[in-house]
Every structure is written in structure tokens, then in C-alpha cells.
Scaffold this active site. Structure first.
Site, PDB file in Angstrom:
ATOM      1  CG  HIS A 200      -1.912  -1.019   1.333  1.00  0.00           C
ATOM      2  ND1 HIS A 200      -2.119  -1.772   2.464  1.00  0.00           N
ATOM      3  CD2 HIS A 200      -2.801  -1.467   0.418  1.00  0.00           C
ATOM      4  CE1 HIS A 200      -3.103  -2.636   2.250  1.00  0.00           C
ATOM      5  NE2 HIS A 200      -3.530  -2.479   1.010  1.00  0.00           N
ATOM      6  CE  LYS A 224     -12.251  -6.544   3.337  1.00  0.00           C
ATOM      7  NZ  LYS A 224     -11.428  -6.717   2.228  1.00  0.00           N
ATOM      8  NE  ARG A 273      -2.957  -7.460  -4.244  1.00  0.00           N
ATOM      9  CZ  ARG A 273      -3.678  -7.910  -3.242  1.00  0.00           C
ATOM     10  NH1 ARG A 273      -3.108  -8.117  -2.076  1.00  0.00           N
ATOM     11  NH2 ARG A 273      -4.952  -8.168  -3.368  1.00  0.00           N
ATOM     12  CB  SER A 311      -4.524  -6.294   4.593  1.00  0.00           C
ATOM     13  OG  SER A 311      -4.067  -5.068   4.119  1.00  0.00           O
TER      14      SER A 311
HETATM   15  O1  PNS Z   1      -8.897  -2.791   0.551  1.00  0.00           O
HETATM   16  P1  PNS Z   1     -10.214  -3.189  -0.029  1.00  0.00           P
HETATM   17  O2  PNS Z   1     -10.930  -4.138   0.890  1.00  0.00           O
HETATM   18  O3  PNS Z   1     -10.115  -3.712  -1.428  1.00  0.00           O
HETATM   19  O4  PNS Z   1     -11.102  -1.842  -0.080  1.00  0.00           O
HETATM   20  C1  PNS Z   1     -12.431  -1.879  -0.481  1.00  0.00           C
HETATM   21  C2  PNS Z   1     -13.003  -0.453  -0.522  1.00  0.00           C
HETATM   22  C3  PNS Z   1     -12.924   0.224   0.817  1.00  0.00           C
HETATM   23  C4  PNS Z   1     -12.254   0.344  -1.538  1.00  0.00           C
HETATM   24  C5  PNS Z   1     -14.484  -0.633  -0.981  1.00  0.00           C
HETATM   25  O5  PNS Z   1     -15.103  -1.511  -0.115  1.00  0.00           O
HETATM   26  C6  PNS Z   1     -15.247   0.673  -0.987  1.00  0.00           C
HETATM   27  O6  PNS Z   1     -15.096   1.452  -1.903  1.00  0.00           O
HETATM   28  N1  PNS Z   1     -16.068   0.909   0.058  1.00  0.00           N
HETATM   29  C7  PNS Z   1     -16.878   2.079   0.186  1.00  0.00           C
HETATM   30  C8  PNS Z   1     -18.343   1.743  -0.070  1.00  0.00           C
HETATM   31  C9  PNS Z   1     -18.660   1.791  -1.550  1.00  0.00           C
HETATM   32  O7  PNS Z   1     -18.526   2.835  -2.166  1.00  0.00           O
HETATM   33  N2  PNS Z   1     -19.019   0.657  -2.119  1.00  0.00           N
HETATM   34  C10 PNS Z   1     -19.288   0.523  -3.524  1.00  0.00           C
HETATM   35  C11 PNS Z   1     -18.040   0.133  -4.261  1.00  0.00           C
HETATM   36  S1  PNS Z   1     -18.440  -0.361  -5.882  1.00  0.00           S
END
Ligand code: PNS
Length: 351
Positions: A200, A224, A273, A311
Site C-alpha cells: 500500500h 468484512k 497486483r 493485508s
Molecule cells: O482494501 P479493499 O478491501 O479492497 O477496499 C475496499 C473499498 C474500501 C475500496 C471498498 O469496499 C469501498 O469502496 N467501500 C466504500 C463503499 C462503496 O462505495 N461501495 C461501492 C463500491 S463499488
């Protein structure tokens, strides 16, 4: 035409050839009244420079360096002559050429200006004006200002997303633009960061070199359940990014697109990745664009040595008390070991 104030006050400038419309003394005086009279250092860019009077006036009033761009060779020579007249030739660079070409090069070189003057031909089409303005905002230092001259007030669709204040002086409209968070080239880097890894951090560092400012958005309400609350995950990223001047970290409560829209950001940065990341990333990018058509998701490829890193892997290793050095930033190593260890799992492993 004379320089109004500062070290070259009262010195008369050489006139430009016929057909070039110089900014009148009156308009120039009004512009500098609005900008504040004198400056401590700072770099100036004077585009469609004509006599160079605006840039020279700024040098005379304390600016440190001025770059002039003028297409017409004869006129460019007049600027050089004028710089010599006011004994500021060492502080001025005169480039003969096209404004879009020159500014494109300046953007690529990462140049930044505190003050940008642009006095394009009044008959320039709106679409072109919009292109020039976009460029100029990318060249503006954080507290910088653009002073744009036109014959008519700029159309709303031309200055979409830009904050400008216009004043009319006779036949000239002067619009002042400032660099604000909303006109900055701002990128949002979202994620759960549970915990933040060196992978990150690599993406944050690379994004910080591409954008004026990067906001790391730490998801609070995730599908999650994270191991650490959002505020603590923010704290870890802040510790790991103290060296980056243009990075900030915030909790993101709702939708990513709302978070981006509220901050005027039009770019989401994500790391990619391995090919298996692609499917879910593709879906998220499509959905986010559907919700906020102005948003663009930019993917930064992880370096090969981070392709295995996640992570969830760090969480698993740390939960059993395994070695996470080299996987998470050194500054947060002890906290990650302490916060992510599962003492029961370690005990039963040993027992
Ligand atoms: O590190 P991650 O788990 O891939 O992050 C996921 C994240 C936080 C980027 C995604 O869950 C997110 O954008 N959450 C905010 C809620 C939202 O906008 N959801 C719609 C995404 S299409």
C-alpha cells in the site's frame, strides 16, 4: 506604457508591433491592486505575453523569476528589450512558441507558478480557453493565482469545476482563479488497510508523485469486519506516511463516490497486483462510474515483490505471532505485532 510600481517604477516599456493588444496601464494597475501590491519571491508565468508588461510588473514588485511565452518572434524580442530596459534580464526567461506546447512541457517538467497571467486573443474559441485553463490549474502552486483576460465573461461551461472571480474594466474582463482543494489534482486512494502494508505504501508514494494531493480513505463500514476500528487504521497509516507532505488520511463512512465528490476529487487510485484482482476491481470501477460519471479509476501496478502481499496474509501471520517485518512499514511494526496477535491461537499453537 510604464511600469507602475517597484524597482522599475516609471520606466517606459518599448511598444509592441501593430496588431498586438497590450493590457492597458489602467487594467494592469487594477490587477495588481487585487493581487496585493508587492510580493516576496515567487515565480511568474506570463502567457501570450505581448510587451511582457504584466510579468515585468510582477518582477518589479518583488517576484523572483518570470517566464514569458510569446508566439510572435518580433514581439518576443520586444519582451527581451523591455527586460533589459528595466534591468531585470537576469530574472526573465523569454520563450518563443505556442502556449499549449510550452505549458504541456512545463506540466511534464513538474513546474509550478505562483502567479500566471494569460491574455489570449479575445476571439479564441471557448473549447480552447477551457483547455488552456485546465493546463494552467495544473501548473499553479498551492497558493497561486491565475489572472485570465477575456473580452466577455467566461461562459459557465468553460469554467466548470473552477472557482473564478471576474471583474470588468472597460472592454476587458479579468478573471482571477485560485488553486483550491476542488481545483487541485486530487486523488483518493481507498481501501480497508487492515493493516496497511508496504505494498500500500508503495502505491501511496507513487500516487503522491502523480497528484497534487492524495487522500487515503479508510473504509469504516466494510462487508468484512476489520480487526481494528477505522480510527486506529487511520493512525497506523498516518504514522507510516509522516514523510509525505501531500498525503492525508481520513475515515470514509459511506460510499466512495460520495467521499470523492464531496472533496471535488475526480480520480480514484487503486493498486493492482495479480490478474485475480482484476475482476472485482473492474466491477467496482464500472459501478463507481455509474454512480459518479465524472470519476476515473486509475490503476497502479504493484511492483513484482509485492504481488504476493495482502493485508489478510499479514493478519494471518501476525495472529500466530509470525514475522511481519518487511511486510508492513517499519514505523508500525510493533503496533501491528501487538494489535493483530491472537494470543489464544499462539497459546494453542505452542500447547
Ligand atoms: O482494501 P479493499 O478491501 O479492497 O477496499 C475496499 C473499498 C474500501 C475500496 C471498498 O469496499 C469501498 O469502496 N467501500 C466504500 C463503499 C462503496 O462505495 N461501495 C461501492 C463500491 S463499488
Amino acid at each position: 506604457m510604464r511600469i507602475i510600481a517597484g524597482s522599475a517604477r516609471g520606466i517606459r516599456l518599448a511598444a509592441v508591433p501593430d496588431g498586438v493588444r497590450p493590457t492597458s496601464d489602467r487594467v494592469r494597475e487594477a490587477i495588481f491592486n487585487s493581487l496585493g501590491q508587492f510580493f516576496d519571491d515567487g515565480e511568474v508565468l506570463d502567457l501570450y505575453a505581448g510587451t511582457g508588461a504584466l510579468g515585468i510588473e510582477a518582477l518589479s514588485r518583488g517576484c523572483e523569476k518570470a517566464t514569458f511565452v510569446e508566439k510572435n518572434a518580433k514581439v518576443a524580442r520586444v519582451i527581451r528589450e523591455n527586460l533589459t530596459r528595466v534591468q531585470l534580464a537576469d530574472y526573465g526567461e523569454v520563450l518563443r512558441g505556442d502556449v499549449m506546447e510550452a505549458t504541456g512541457r512545463f506540466v511534464a517538467e513538474g513546474r509550478r507558478y505562483d502567479l500566471i497571467f494569460a491574455d489570449p486573443p479575445y476571439r479564441m474559441p471557448l473549447r480552447e480557453i477551457r483547455g488552456v485553463l485546465k493546463r494552467l490549474m495544473a501548473l499553479l502552486a498551492p497558493d497561486g493565482r491565475v489572472v485570465f483576460e477575456s473580452g466577455d465573461p467566461l461562459a459557465t461551461e468553460t469554467i466548470k469545476n473552477l472557482k473564478g472571480v471576474s471583474r470588468r474594466y472597460g472592454g476587458t474582463v479579468v478573471t482571477f482563479f485560485e488553486r483550491t482543494e476542488t481545483t487541485m489534482n486530487l486523488a483518493i486512494y481507498p481501501g480497508s488497510f487492515d493493516p496497511v502494508t508496504v505494498g500500500h505504501l508503495d502505491i501511496i508514494q507513487r500516487a503522491s508523485e502523480l497528484y497534487d494531493h492524495v487522500v487515503v480513505a479508510v473504509g469504516a463500514n466494510l462487508n468484512k469486519k476489520p480487526r481494528l476500528p477505522a480510527e486506529e487504521r487511520v493512525g497506523l497509516i498516518e504514522k507510516a506516511t509522516t514523510g509525505f507532505e501531500n498525503v492525508s488520511v481520513e475515515v470514509m463512512e459511506g460510499l466512495l463516490v460520495d467521499f470523492a465528490r464531496e472533496r471535488g476529487a475526480r480520480v480514484i487510485v487503486k493498486g493492482l497486483r495479480v490478474i485475480s484482482d482484476f475482476e472485482s476491481e473492474f466491477q467496482q470501477a464500472q459501478l463507481n462510474r455509474r454512480l459518479y460519471p465524472d470519476i476515473e479509476t486509475i490503476y497502479v501496478m504493484a511492483v513484482a515483490e509485492h504481488s504476493f502481499l495482502s493485508s489478510s496474509a499479514v493478519r494471518e501471520i501476525a495472529s500466530y505471532g509470525g514475522e511481519v517485518r518487511g511486510l508492513v512499514p517499519e514505523e508500525i511494526l510493533d503496533i501491528v505485532r501487538e494489535s493483530y496477535v491472537d494470543r489464544q491461537a499462539v497459546a494453542s499453537d505452542k500447547g
